[in-house]
Design a protein around this motif. Structure first.
Motif, mmCIF file in Angstrom:
data_model
loop_
_atom_site.group_PDB
_atom_site.id
_atom_site.type_symbol
_atom_site.label_atom_id
_atom_site.label_comp_id
_atom_site.label_asym_id
_atom_site.label_seq_id
_atom_site.Cartn_x
_atom_site.Cartn_y
_atom_site.Cartn_z
ATOM 1 N N GLN A 33 0.832 -1.182 0.000
ATOM 2 C CA GLN A 33 0.000 0.000 0.000
ATOM 3 C C GLN A 33 0.876 1.245 0.000
ATOM 4 O OE1 GLN A 33 -3.203 0.036 -0.352
ATOM 5 N NE2 GLN A 33 -3.705 2.162 0.038
ATOM 6 N N VAL A 34 0.621 2.146 -0.924
ATOM 7 C CA VAL A 34 1.381 3.390 -1.017
ATOM 8 C C VAL A 34 0.721 4.451 -0.155
ATOM 9 C CG1 VAL A 34 2.149 5.218 -2.557
ATOM 10 C CG2 VAL A 34 2.174 2.835 -3.343
ATOM 11 N N GLN A 35 1.527 5.145 0.622
ATOM 12 C CA GLN A 35 1.039 6.274 1.399
ATOM 13 C C GLN A 35 1.760 7.529 0.952
ATOM 14 O OE1 GLN A 35 1.547 4.987 5.530
ATOM 15 N NE2 GLN A 35 -0.640 4.587 5.630
ATOM 16 N N VAL A 36 1.005 8.613 0.866
ATOM 17 C CA VAL A 36 1.544 9.898 0.416
ATOM 18 C C VAL A 36 1.265 10.927 1.506
ATOM 19 C CG1 VAL A 36 1.395 11.701 -1.339
ATOM 20 C CG2 VAL A 36 1.178 9.291 -2.007
ATOM 21 N N VAL A 37 2.306 11.639 1.938
ATOM 22 C CA VAL A 37 2.155 12.580 3.038
ATOM 23 C C VAL A 37 2.814 13.907 2.679
ATOM 24 C CG1 VAL A 37 2.615 13.046 5.470
ATOM 25 C CG2 VAL A 37 2.155 10.694 4.719
ATOM 26 N N GLU A 38 2.017 14.979 2.728
ATOM 27 C CA GLU A 38 2.531 16.312 2.447
ATOM 28 C C GLU A 38 2.913 17.014 3.749
ATOM 29 O OE1 GLU A 38 -1.098 15.772 -0.374
ATOM 30 O OE2 GLU A 38 -0.607 15.417 1.737
ATOM 31 N N LEU B 8 7.466 29.509 0.513
ATOM 32 C CA LEU B 8 7.276 28.268 1.259
ATOM 33 C C LEU B 8 7.800 27.134 0.393
ATOM 34 C CD1 LEU B 8 3.633 28.414 2.739
ATOM 35 C CD2 LEU B 8 5.771 28.405 4.049
ATOM 36 N N ARG B 9 8.242 26.063 1.050
ATOM 37 C CA ARG B 9 8.584 24.845 0.323
ATOM 38 C C ARG B 9 7.744 23.696 0.876
ATOM 39 N NH1 ARG B 9 14.099 21.279 -0.571
ATOM 40 N NH2 ARG B 9 13.685 20.607 1.570
ATOM 41 N N LEU B 10 6.963 23.120 -0.014
ATOM 42 C CA LEU B 10 6.164 21.950 0.343
ATOM 43 C C LEU B 10 6.939 20.678 -0.002
ATOM 44 C CD1 LEU B 10 2.651 23.008 -1.047
ATOM 45 C CD2 LEU B 10 3.694 23.532 1.161
ATOM 46 N N SER B 11 6.747 19.674 0.832
ATOM 47 C CA SER B 11 7.347 18.367 0.584
ATOM 48 C C SER B 11 6.254 17.316 0.528
ATOM 49 C CB SER B 11 8.337 18.002 1.701
ATOM 50 O OG SER B 11 9.394 18.926 1.779
ATOM 51 N N CYS B 12 6.502 16.289 -0.250
ATOM 52 C CA CYS B 12 5.559 15.185 -0.367
ATOM 53 C C CYS B 12 6.360 13.889 -0.398
ATOM 54 C CB CYS B 12 4.727 15.332 -1.624
ATOM 55 S SG CYS B 12 3.689 13.904 -1.995
ATOM 56 N N ALA B 13 6.185 13.086 0.629
ATOM 57 C CA ALA B 13 6.900 11.817 0.722
ATOM 58 C C ALA B 13 5.954 10.670 0.428
ATOM 59 C CB ALA B 13 7.498 11.655 2.113
ATOM 60 N N ALA B 14 6.414 9.745 -0.389
ATOM 61 C CA ALA B 14 5.603 8.576 -0.750
ATOM 62 C C ALA B 14 6.314 7.304 -0.326
ATOM 63 C CB ALA B 14 5.337 8.561 -2.252
ATOM 64 N N SER B 15 5.576 6.398 0.284
ATOM 65 C CA SER B 15 6.157 5.124 0.666
ATOM 66 C C SER B 15 6.103 4.168 -0.512
ATOM 67 C CB SER B 15 5.383 4.534 1.844
ATOM 68 O OG SER B 15 4.051 4.263 1.456
ATOM 69 N N GLY B 16 6.801 3.061 -0.401
ATOM 70 C CA GLY B 16 6.745 2.052 -1.439
ATOM 71 C C GLY B 16 7.849 2.189 -2.469
ATOM 72 N N SER B 17 7.915 1.205 -3.339
ATOM 73 C CA SER B 17 9.019 1.129 -4.293
ATOM 74 C C SER B 17 8.670 1.661 -5.674
ATOM 75 C CB SER B 17 9.473 -0.326 -4.417
ATOM 76 O OG SER B 17 8.397 -1.131 -4.865
ATOM 77 N N ALA C 120 -4.783 28.057 -0.642
ATOM 78 C CA ALA C 120 -5.511 26.839 -0.999
ATOM 79 C C ALA C 120 -4.980 25.683 -0.171
ATOM 80 C CB ALA C 120 -5.330 26.518 -2.487
ATOM 81 N N VAL C 121 -5.680 24.556 -0.261
ATOM 82 C CA VAL C 121 -5.133 23.296 0.239
ATOM 83 C C VAL C 121 -4.349 22.664 -0.904
ATOM 84 C CG1 VAL C 121 -5.646 21.002 1.112
ATOM 85 C CG2 VAL C 121 -6.987 22.970 1.898
ATOM 86 N N TYR C 122 -3.093 22.391 -0.649
ATOM 87 C CA TYR C 122 -2.217 21.798 -1.653
ATOM 88 C C TYR C 122 -2.070 20.304 -1.377
ATOM 89 C CZ TYR C 122 -0.901 26.390 -3.389
ATOM 90 O OH TYR C 122 -0.926 27.654 -3.972
ATOM 91 N N SER C 123 -2.285 19.520 -2.426
ATOM 92 C CA SER C 123 -2.189 18.065 -2.297
ATOM 93 C C SER C 123 -1.255 17.540 -3.376
ATOM 94 C CB SER C 123 -3.554 17.416 -2.477
ATOM 95 O OG SER C 123 -4.494 17.893 -1.539
ATOM 96 N N CYS C 124 -0.570 16.463 -3.061
ATOM 97 C CA CYS C 124 0.223 15.837 -4.103
ATOM 98 C C CYS C 124 -0.344 14.471 -4.442
ATOM 99 C CB CYS C 124 1.701 15.748 -3.735
ATOM 100 S SG CYS C 124 2.110 14.527 -2.512
ATOM 101 N N CYS C 125 -0.023 14.020 -5.614
ATOM 102 C CA CYS C 125 -0.581 12.777 -6.127
ATOM 103 C C CYS C 125 0.496 12.009 -6.874
ATOM 104 C CB CYS C 125 -1.743 13.068 -7.065
ATOM 105 S SG CYS C 125 -2.554 11.590 -7.696
ATOM 106 N N TRP D 175 -3.263 9.761 -3.366
ATOM 107 C CA TRP D 175 -3.338 11.149 -2.926
ATOM 108 C C TRP D 175 -2.910 11.270 -1.470
ATOM 109 C CZ3 TRP D 175 -4.602 15.298 -5.960
ATOM 110 C CH2 TRP D 175 -5.168 15.019 -7.212
ATOM 111 N N GLY D 176 -2.304 12.418 -1.157
ATOM 112 C CA GLY D 176 -2.053 12.764 0.225
ATOM 113 C C GLY D 176 -3.263 13.461 0.813
ATOM 114 N N GLN D 177 -3.146 13.831 2.085
ATOM 115 C CA GLN D 177 -4.281 14.444 2.785
ATOM 116 C C GLN D 177 -4.351 15.944 2.559
ATOM 117 O OE1 GLN D 177 -1.396 13.827 4.146
ATOM 118 N NE2 GLN D 177 -0.909 15.687 5.261
ATOM 119 N N GLY D 178 -3.268 16.519 2.036
ATOM 120 C CA GLY D 178 -3.252 17.947 1.759
ATOM 121 C C GLY D 178 -2.634 18.761 2.885
ATOM 122 N N THR D 179 -2.141 19.924 2.515
ATOM 123 C CA THR D 179 -1.576 20.862 3.489
ATOM 124 C C THR D 179 -2.042 22.268 3.142
ATOM 125 O OG1 THR D 179 0.476 21.581 4.574
ATOM 126 C CG2 THR D 179 0.605 21.170 2.201
#
Length: 114
Positions: free
Chosen positions: A1-6, A18-27, A91-96, A104-108
Motif C-alpha cells: 500500500q502506497v502512502q503519500v504525506v505532504e 514556502l517549500r512543500l514536501s511530499c513523501a511517498a512510501s513504497g518502491s 488553498a489546500v495543496y495536495s500531491c498525487c 493522494w495525500g491528505q493535503g496541506t
C-alpha cells in the motif's frame, strides 16, 4: 500500500516563500510522475505542477516563474518551492502519485495573507 504525506504548509505574507514536501512510501515512486494540485474554497481542484519520472516539468500558467517542482527519487520525495506568493495562491495543496491507481495525500493548507 502506497502512502503519500505532504508537509510544509503554513501562513505566509504576500511576496514570501514556502517549500512543500511530499513523501511517498513504497518502491514505485521513481517510475511514475508526481503532481501538485490545489483547491481553494469554492473552486475546483487544479493542477499546479507536475514532474515525470525523468524530471520533465509542467506548470500552470498562474505559477510559472514563481513555483518550482523537483523530486529526489532516493528519498521518495517531491518538492514544490513557492516564491513570490500571492493571496490567490491560498488553498489546500495536495500531491498525487500519478500511477494507474492515483495515490493522494491528505493535503496541506497554504495561506497567503498580511
Amino acid at each position: 500500500q502506497v502512502q503519500v504525506v505532504e508537509s510544509g504548509g503554513g501562513l505566509v505574507q504576500p511576496g514570501g516563500s514556502l517549500r512543500l514536501s511530499c513523501a511517498a512510501s513504497g518502491s514505485i515512486f521513481s517510475i511514475y510522475a508526481m503532481g501538485w494540485y490545489r483547491q481553494a474554497p469554492g473552486k475546483q481542484r487544479e493542477l499546479v505542477a507536475s514532474i515525470t519520472s525523468g524530471g520533465t516539468t509542467t506548470y500552470a500558467d498562474s505559477v510559472k516563474g514563481r513555483f518550482t517542482i523537483s523530486r529526489d527519487n532516493a528519498k521518495n520525495t517531491v518538492y514544490l518551492q513557492m516564491n513570490g506568493l500571492k493571496p490567490e495562491d491560498t488553498a489546500v495543496y495536495s500531491c498525487c502519485l500519478l500511477s494507474p491507481r492515483n495515490y493522494w495525500g491528505q493535503g496541506t493548507q497554504v495561506t497567503v495573507s498580511s
